[in-house]
Design an enzyme around this catalytic site. Structure first.
Site, short mmCIF file in Angstrom:
data_model
loop_
_atom_site.label_atom_id
_atom_site.label_comp_id
_atom_site.label_asym_id
_atom_site.label_seq_id
_atom_site.Cartn_x
_atom_site.Cartn_y
_atom_site.Cartn_z
N TYR A 24 0.65 -4.74 -1.32
CA TYR A 24 -0.25 -5.80 -1.78
C TYR A 24 0.40 -7.16 -1.57
O TYR A 24 0.53 -7.96 -2.49
CB TYR A 24 -0.63 -5.56 -3.25
N GLY A 25 0.84 -7.41 -0.33
CA GLY A 25 1.43 -8.70 0.01
C GLY A 25 0.40 -9.55 0.73
O GLY A 25 -0.78 -9.52 0.39
N HIS A 107 0.33 -3.84 12.70
CA HIS A 107 1.31 -4.19 13.73
C HIS A 107 1.87 -2.88 14.26
O HIS A 107 2.06 -1.93 13.51
CB HIS A 107 2.42 -5.06 13.10
N GLY A 133 -2.45 -13.46 5.85
CA GLY A 133 -3.41 -12.90 4.90
C GLY A 133 -4.25 -13.95 4.18
O GLY A 133 -5.46 -13.76 3.98
N ASP A 190 3.66 -9.36 20.64
CA ASP A 190 3.91 -9.96 19.33
C ASP A 190 5.40 -10.31 19.20
O ASP A 190 5.76 -11.41 18.79
CB ASP A 190 3.48 -8.98 18.23
P1 NAD Z 1 4.38 -8.78 2.87
O1 NAD Z 1 5.85 -8.91 2.96
O2 NAD Z 1 3.57 -9.99 2.57
O3 NAD Z 1 3.94 -7.72 1.77
C1 NAD Z 1 4.51 -6.53 1.62
C2 NAD Z 1 4.10 -5.86 0.32
O4 NAD Z 1 4.57 -4.53 0.40
C3 NAD Z 1 4.70 -6.43 -0.95
O5 NAD Z 1 3.92 -7.46 -1.51
C4 NAD Z 1 4.76 -5.21 -1.83
O6 NAD Z 1 3.47 -4.99 -2.39
C5 NAD Z 1 5.02 -4.10 -0.86
N1 NAD Z 1 6.43 -3.71 -0.73
C6 NAD Z 1 7.49 -4.51 -0.42
N2 NAD Z 1 8.63 -3.81 -0.36
C7 NAD Z 1 8.29 -2.53 -0.63
C8 NAD Z 1 9.04 -1.34 -0.72
N3 NAD Z 1 10.37 -1.32 -0.51
N4 NAD Z 1 8.35 -0.19 -0.99
C9 NAD Z 1 7.02 -0.20 -1.20
N5 NAD Z 1 6.28 -1.32 -1.14
C10 NAD Z 1 6.91 -2.46 -0.86
O7 NAD Z 1 3.90 -8.08 4.26
P2 NAD Z 1 2.80 -8.59 5.28
O8 NAD Z 1 3.26 -9.86 5.91
O9 NAD Z 1 1.47 -8.54 4.63
O10 NAD Z 1 2.91 -7.47 6.40
C11 NAD Z 1 2.29 -6.21 6.30
C12 NAD Z 1 1.96 -5.71 7.69
O11 NAD Z 1 1.04 -6.60 8.29
C13 NAD Z 1 3.16 -5.64 8.62
O12 NAD Z 1 3.00 -4.52 9.45
C14 NAD Z 1 3.04 -6.92 9.42
O13 NAD Z 1 3.66 -6.84 10.69
C15 NAD Z 1 1.53 -7.01 9.55
N6 NAD Z 1 0.99 -8.32 9.84
C16 NAD Z 1 1.37 -9.42 9.13
C17 NAD Z 1 0.80 -10.66 9.42
C18 NAD Z 1 1.19 -11.88 8.63
O14 NAD Z 1 0.84 -12.98 9.04
N7 NAD Z 1 1.86 -11.78 7.48
C19 NAD Z 1 -0.16 -10.79 10.42
C20 NAD Z 1 -0.57 -9.64 11.12
C21 NAD Z 1 0.02 -8.43 10.83
#
Ligand code: NAD
Ligand code: MG
Length: 331
Positions: A24-25, A107, A133, A190
């Site tokens: 939930y990030g 990703h 997000g 990417d």
């Molecule tokens: P983030 O770092 O914002 O969120 C990750 C979430 O995962 C945390 O908020 C928590 O809820 C959970 N988490 C963290 N550590 C953990 C652990 N050790 N065990 C279990 N849960 C845990 O991540 P994000 O940026 O939303 O990225 C998620 C995916 O989306 C990735 O594959 C990333 O490559 C992809 N993505 C991100 C973006 C971007 O702009 N942020 C864009 C496109 C794709």
């Protein structure tokens, strides 16, 4: 190029599906809330009593522990950081995932580099929004959508592509357009983009320009404004209307200088280096190093990061930005 829009999606395909969003990030919150607002059945899977648990609940979503939630899931979207996906998949997801379910990613890293190897009886797809997000959520609420990439790695059900497209529709992606790609193309482009151009290339260009001016005796504050601060004006123009829009808004002197000096700085030698960076991505060298780096507790990453952030441009920037309070208002 294949681009899918709203009329290409069949929302019925996920009408009765139980969708689990793991993490939930940045992306997790946006996907979960958008799907929920689209009328779909969403559960957020996070660690019990972690900070995200309460946040998702306060946002009005169903929350459960990952292993439990996955048992009844028809769709599991993995949105924890790429570096922790393998461990989460192996410990909580794989042992509980139903045959015929769809495993999703935003990703391609872990699938493309074989860190996660799903069973043959599940669909494996990707919906990757081309934006953070916060933007995915905000655009959705405004009736618009951030464009997404779609890819199918494994089609066990025969319906993987259509189900993934229905998911993209649920987060608002079809409003912005959903572009067909592969896990390989998404992952490699990417990584290349962030290394050679967006993060690595852009910051290195800024820092080297700053150093060149300071070394020649100019004030660091003036160098900061010229090489870092003003980059935003240019990037905004590029983002809004490409090179033509930038060319229209900058002076003739600036554009002439761009044309004659830009290729001298980013020359054939730089292009040769870009090809090498791409080769390391394509042959798995970068992925292997980054995976091993994380297994070792990230000593090199932490050391390099510390050095990077100790650069004088950071000190100068902090002082100057303190007088520009408008910079900190949320985009
Ligand atoms: P983030 O770092 O914002 O969120 C990750 C979430 O995962 C945390 O908020 C928590 O809820 C959970 N988490 C963290 N550590 C953990 C652990 N050790 N065990 C279990 N849960 C845990 O991540 P994000 O940026 O939303 O990225 C998620 C995916 O989306 C990735 O594959 C990333 O490559 C992809 N993505 C991100 C973006 C971007 O702009 N942020 C864009 C496109 C794709
Ligand atoms: Mg850098």
């Amino acid at each position: 190029m294949k681009l899918y829009t709203e009329t290409d999606a069949n929302p019925e395909l996920l009408k009765d599906a139980h969708i689990v969003i793991a993490g939930y990030g940045s992306q997790g919150r946006a996907h979960a809330l958008n799907l929920h607002d689209s009328g779909l059945n969403v559960t957020v899977a996070v660690r019990k009593n972690g900070p995200s648990w309460e946040k998702a609940q306060a946002d009005g979503l169903k929350v459960a522990e990952t292993a439990e939630a996955v048992k009844s899931a028809d769709v599991v979207m993995i949105l924890v950081p790429d570096t922790v996906q393998k461990a989460l998949y192996e410990s909580q997801i794989a042992p509980n995932l139903k045959s015929g379910a769809m495993l999703m990613f935003a990703h391609g890293f872990n699938i493309h580099y074989n860190q996660i190897v799903p069973a043959a009886d599940v669909d494996v797809t990707m919906i990757a929004p081309k934006g953070p997000g916060g933007l995915v959520r905000r655009q959705f609420q405004e009736g618009k959508g951030v464009p997404c990439l779609i890819a199918v790695h494994q089609d066990a059900s025969g319906n993987a592509h259509a189900r993934a497209l229905a998911y993209a529709h649920g987060i608002g992606g079809t409003r912005g357009g959903v572009l067909e790609t592969t896990f390989k193309e998404e992952t490699e482009t990417d990584l290349f983009g962030e290394q050679a151009v967006l993060c690595g290339g852009a910051t290195e260009l800024v820092v080297k320009g700053f150093e060149t001016l300071v070394e020649a005796g100019y004030q660091p504050e003036v160098a900061y404004f010229e090489c870092l601060h003003e980059l935003k004006l240019i990037v905004d123009l590029l983002h809004e209307g490409g090179i033509a829009r930038m060319a229209e808004f900058i002076s003739d002197t600036a554009y002439y200088g761009d044309l004659v000096s830009g290729p001298r700085v980013v020359d054939e030698y730089a292009v040769e280096n870009m090809r090498e960076v791409l080769k390391d991505i394509q042959d798995g060298t970068f992925a292997r190093d980054w995976i091993l780096e994380n297994q070792a507790g990230a000593p090199r990453y932490n050391a390099l990061r510390r050095q990077d952030l100790e650069h004088p441009i950071e000190e100068v920037g902090r002082k100057l930005r303190a007088r520009m309070s408008w910079l900190n208002t949320e985009d």
